[in-house]
Design a protein around this motif. Structure first.
Motif, PDB file in Angstrom:
ATOM      1  N   ASP A 107       6.309   3.466  -5.081  1.00 20.33           N
ATOM      2  CA  ASP A 107       6.228   4.352  -6.249  1.00 20.33           C
ATOM      3  C   ASP A 107       4.796   4.742  -6.585  1.00 20.33           C
ATOM      4  O   ASP A 107       4.574   5.490  -7.550  1.00 20.33           O
ATOM      5  N   ILE A 108       3.834   4.221  -5.820  1.00 26.12           N
ATOM      6  CA  ILE A 108       2.427   4.478  -6.115  1.00 26.12           C
ATOM      7  C   ILE A 108       1.866   5.429  -5.067  1.00 26.12           C
ATOM      8  O   ILE A 108       1.951   5.162  -3.872  1.00 26.12           O
ATOM      9  N   GLY A 109       1.286   6.509  -5.478  1.00 31.48           N
ATOM     10  CA  GLY A 109       0.711   7.457  -4.534  1.00 31.48           C
ATOM     11  C   GLY A 109      -0.607   6.959  -3.963  1.00 31.48           C
ATOM     12  O   GLY A 109      -1.246   6.046  -4.504  1.00 31.48           O
ATOM     13  N   ALA A 110      -1.005   7.563  -2.836  1.00 33.41           N
ATOM     14  CA  ALA A 110      -2.234   7.143  -2.165  1.00 33.41           C
ATOM     15  C   ALA A 110      -3.447   7.306  -3.076  1.00 33.41           C
ATOM     16  O   ALA A 110      -4.318   6.431  -3.139  1.00 33.41           O
ATOM     17  N   GLN A 111      -3.504   8.432  -3.792  1.00 34.19           N
ATOM     18  CA  GLN A 111      -4.656   8.664  -4.652  1.00 34.19           C
ATOM     19  C   GLN A 111      -4.729   7.648  -5.788  1.00 34.19           C
ATOM     20  O   GLN A 111      -5.804   7.181  -6.166  1.00 34.19           O
ATOM     21  N   GLU A 112      -3.562   7.292  -6.312  1.00 35.82           N
ATOM     22  CA  GLU A 112      -3.545   6.331  -7.417  1.00 35.82           C
ATOM     23  C   GLU A 112      -3.988   4.947  -6.947  1.00 35.82           C
ATOM     24  O   GLU A 112      -4.726   4.251  -7.642  1.00 35.82           O
ATOM     25  N   SER A 113      -3.537   4.561  -5.757  1.00 37.23           N
ATOM     26  CA  SER A 113      -3.940   3.246  -5.251  1.00 37.23           C
ATOM     27  C   SER A 113      -5.429   3.222  -4.903  1.00 37.23           C
ATOM     28  O   SER A 113      -6.113   2.223  -5.145  1.00 37.23           O
ATOM     29  N   LEU A 114      -5.948   4.315  -4.335  1.00 36.59           N
ATOM     30  CA  LEU A 114      -7.374   4.378  -4.035  1.00 36.59           C
ATOM     31  C   LEU A 114      -8.200   4.292  -5.306  1.00 36.59           C
ATOM     32  O   LEU A 114      -9.254   3.645  -5.346  1.00 36.59           O
ATOM     33  N   ALA A 115      -7.735   4.952  -6.355  1.00 39.66           N
ATOM     34  CA  ALA A 115      -8.444   4.894  -7.627  1.00 39.66           C
ATOM     35  C   ALA A 115      -8.477   3.481  -8.187  1.00 39.66           C
ATOM     36  O   ALA A 115      -9.398   3.124  -8.929  1.00 39.66           O
ATOM     37  N   ARG A 116      -7.492   2.678  -7.820  1.00 38.99           N
ATOM     38  CA  ARG A 116      -7.439   1.292  -8.265  1.00 38.99           C
ATOM     39  C   ARG A 116      -8.231   0.366  -7.350  1.00 38.99           C
ATOM     40  O   ARG A 116      -8.312  -0.838  -7.604  1.00 38.99           O
ATOM     41  N   GLY A 117      -8.806   0.913  -6.270  1.00 39.86           N
ATOM     42  CA  GLY A 117      -9.560   0.087  -5.340  1.00 39.86           C
ATOM     43  C   GLY A 117      -8.695  -0.724  -4.414  1.00 39.86           C
ATOM     44  O   GLY A 117      -9.110  -1.779  -3.930  1.00 39.86           O
ATOM     45  N   VAL A 118      -7.479  -0.233  -4.112  1.00 39.43           N
ATOM     46  CA  VAL A 118      -6.568  -0.902  -3.184  1.00 39.43           C
ATOM     47  C   VAL A 118      -6.354   0.039  -2.011  1.00 39.43           C
ATOM     48  O   VAL A 118      -5.862   1.164  -2.184  1.00 39.43           O
ATOM     49  N   PHE A 119      -6.696  -0.411  -0.793  1.00 40.82           N
ATOM     50  CA  PHE A 119      -6.768   0.480   0.360  1.00 40.82           C
ATOM     51  C   PHE A 119      -5.700   0.222   1.411  1.00 40.82           C
ATOM     52  O   PHE A 119      -5.703   0.847   2.458  1.00 40.82           O
ATOM     53  N   ALA A 120      -4.784  -0.704   1.134  1.00 40.25           N
ATOM     54  CA  ALA A 120      -3.693  -1.003   2.070  1.00 40.25           C
ATOM     55  C   ALA A 120      -2.459  -1.368   1.259  1.00 40.25           C
ATOM     56  O   ALA A 120      -2.564  -1.784   0.093  1.00 40.25           O
ATOM     57  N   PRO A 121      -1.267  -1.211   1.835  1.00 44.04           N
ATOM     58  CA  PRO A 121      -0.038  -1.475   1.076  1.00 44.04           C
ATOM     59  C   PRO A 121       0.047  -2.918   0.587  1.00 44.04           C
ATOM     60  O   PRO A 121      -0.259  -3.865   1.315  1.00 44.04           O
ATOM     61  N   VAL A 122       0.462  -3.076  -0.654  1.00 45.56           N
ATOM     62  CA  VAL A 122       0.739  -4.381  -1.254  1.00 45.56           C
ATOM     63  C   VAL A 122       2.149  -4.320  -1.833  1.00 45.56           C
ATOM     64  O   VAL A 122       2.672  -3.229  -2.081  1.00 45.56           O
ATOM     65  N   PRO A 123       2.815  -5.453  -2.020  1.00 41.19           N
ATOM     66  CA  PRO A 123       4.191  -5.401  -2.523  1.00 41.19           C
ATOM     67  C   PRO A 123       4.312  -4.655  -3.845  1.00 41.19           C
ATOM     68  O   PRO A 123       5.236  -3.857  -4.039  1.00 41.19           O
ATOM     69  N   ALA A 124       3.401  -4.894  -4.764  1.00 41.70           N
ATOM     70  CA  ALA A 124       3.456  -4.246  -6.073  1.00 41.70           C
ATOM     71  C   ALA A 124       2.083  -4.344  -6.718  1.00 41.70           C
ATOM     72  O   ALA A 124       1.260  -5.195  -6.365  1.00 41.70           O
TER      73      ALA A 124
END
Length: 353
Positions: free
Chosen positions: A60-77
């Motif tokens: 449910d998390i887009g690539a841009q949103e995860s990058l903005a959070r400083g997370v660069f690889a898939p995590v469970p949640a």
């Protein structure tokens, strides 16, 4: 020192506590037993990332949103709670009561799955989450939206590297029962992530001894051994002699009070942080004579009775701490490192884990 209180009524909720760095094992799940308190009494640490519910699945998390959070690889949640949760030892809490309807747990205690389960005894506002279930380090996480400091903590003193060994104790790698200390598995799981990123996909050599026993096997299994030349890693820090050959990577202590990493000398390309308790043992592991000695032991030589503890099994870096750390390193976007990440994520208990 700081005292934390309820934002609604101002009641004091903690004893005076001093800030220290957030431990590497703060989010570790280990074994199937009750673990001790995460924090030493009289201390607190701050989680800079969002924590607690609500949670959102990776899908449910887009690539841009995860990058903005400083997370660069898939995590469970990912948590979409507020950042800045304060963690203290359970014994340092005051003036709170349990919320029975939020006291879920997996097995032997509370795991905090539903969010804050402690309320202010004076006004009833939910203020903190107590965690004490098996596999989890016992802690109380103060809700940053419900708790604030009533007294300001003094600014952190600069790291005194010369006093590191006097102010803080080394953590032995093996427990009395012969099992590796989980703090070592967490600390070197995080260090392994930084070593992999610093390797750029090239084999890494570590010195013989405890470093080879704990990290060398994992590096050999995860990195392609056919490539050359190999990079070298060495232990560095206050009080240690300069290595004979300039290493490409150094493992240096992170100060337990400030979180500052010891600054490596010029010419070192990468510095891998290691918690001070683990680093102190690596740096000061006593040398032993190769032959028996009679009479008075020479200065600097420690007796071998009792014999040093030996582990029951090969060392296993914590795979979840490795993944958590890798996911927050930009280097994980490189295809070769992402392949390692995906392999460990799919088979977290295969060699060397």
């Amino acid at each position: 020192m700081a005292v934390f209180g309820c934002t609604r009524c101002g009641a004091e909720l903690t004893v005076p506590v001093s800030r220290v760095a957030l431990p590497d094992h703060a989010h570790q799940a280990y074994g199937h037993e009750l673990l001790p308190a995460l924090m030493e009494s009289g201390t607190y640490a701050v989680e800079p990332e969002p924590s607690g519910p609500p949670w959102r699945q990776w899908s449910d998390i887009g690539a841009q949103e995860s990058l903005a959070r400083g997370v660069f690889a898939p995590v469970p949640a990912l948590s979409f709670g507020s950042p800045g949760a304060v963690v203290v030892a359970p014994g340092d809490m005051r003036g709170t009561v349990l919320l029975p309807e939020r006291c879920e747990g997996y097995c032997l205690g509370l795991d905090g799955r539903s969010g804050p389960n402690l309320a202010c005894a004076r006004c009833g506002q939910a203020v903190a989450t107590r965690v004490d279930d098996c596999t989890l380090w016992q802690a109380v996480w103060l809700d940053p939206d419900a708790v604030h400091p009533l007294t300001a903590d003094a600014p952190a003193r600069p790291a005194d590297w010369a006093a590191l060994g006097r102010e803080f104790e080394a953590i032995p790698p093996v427990e009395q029962g012969g099992w590796w200390d989980p703090r070592w598995e967490a600390a070197l799981g995080a260090a392994l992530a930084h070593l992999l990123a610093a390797s750029a996909g090239t084999p890494v050599c570590v010195p013989d001894g405890l470093l080879a026993e704990t990290l060398g096997r994992a590096l050999d299994l995860l990195l392609p051994q056919a490539r050359s030349p190999r990079k070298t890693a060495a232990l560095a820090g206050p009080g240690l002699p300069v290595p004979d050959a300039d290493p490409d990577i150094v493992l240096a202590p992170r100060h337990p009070r400030t979180g500052e990493v010891w600054q490596a000398p010029p010419g070192v390309t990468h510095t891998v942080p290691v918690p001070a308790g683990v680093w102190l043992h690596l740096a000061r592991r006593p040398a032993r004579l190769p032959t028996p000695t009679t009479g008075r032991l020479p200065d600097g030589v420690e007796r071998d009775d009792p014999l040093p503890l030996r582990p029951r099994s090969l060392f296993r870096p914590d795979p979840r701490i490795l993944l958590r750390t890798l996911a927050r390193l930009p280097a994980v976007r490189e295809p070769w490192l992402r392949a390692i990440y995906d392999r460990v994520d799919k088979y977290p208990y295969s060699r060397p884990f």
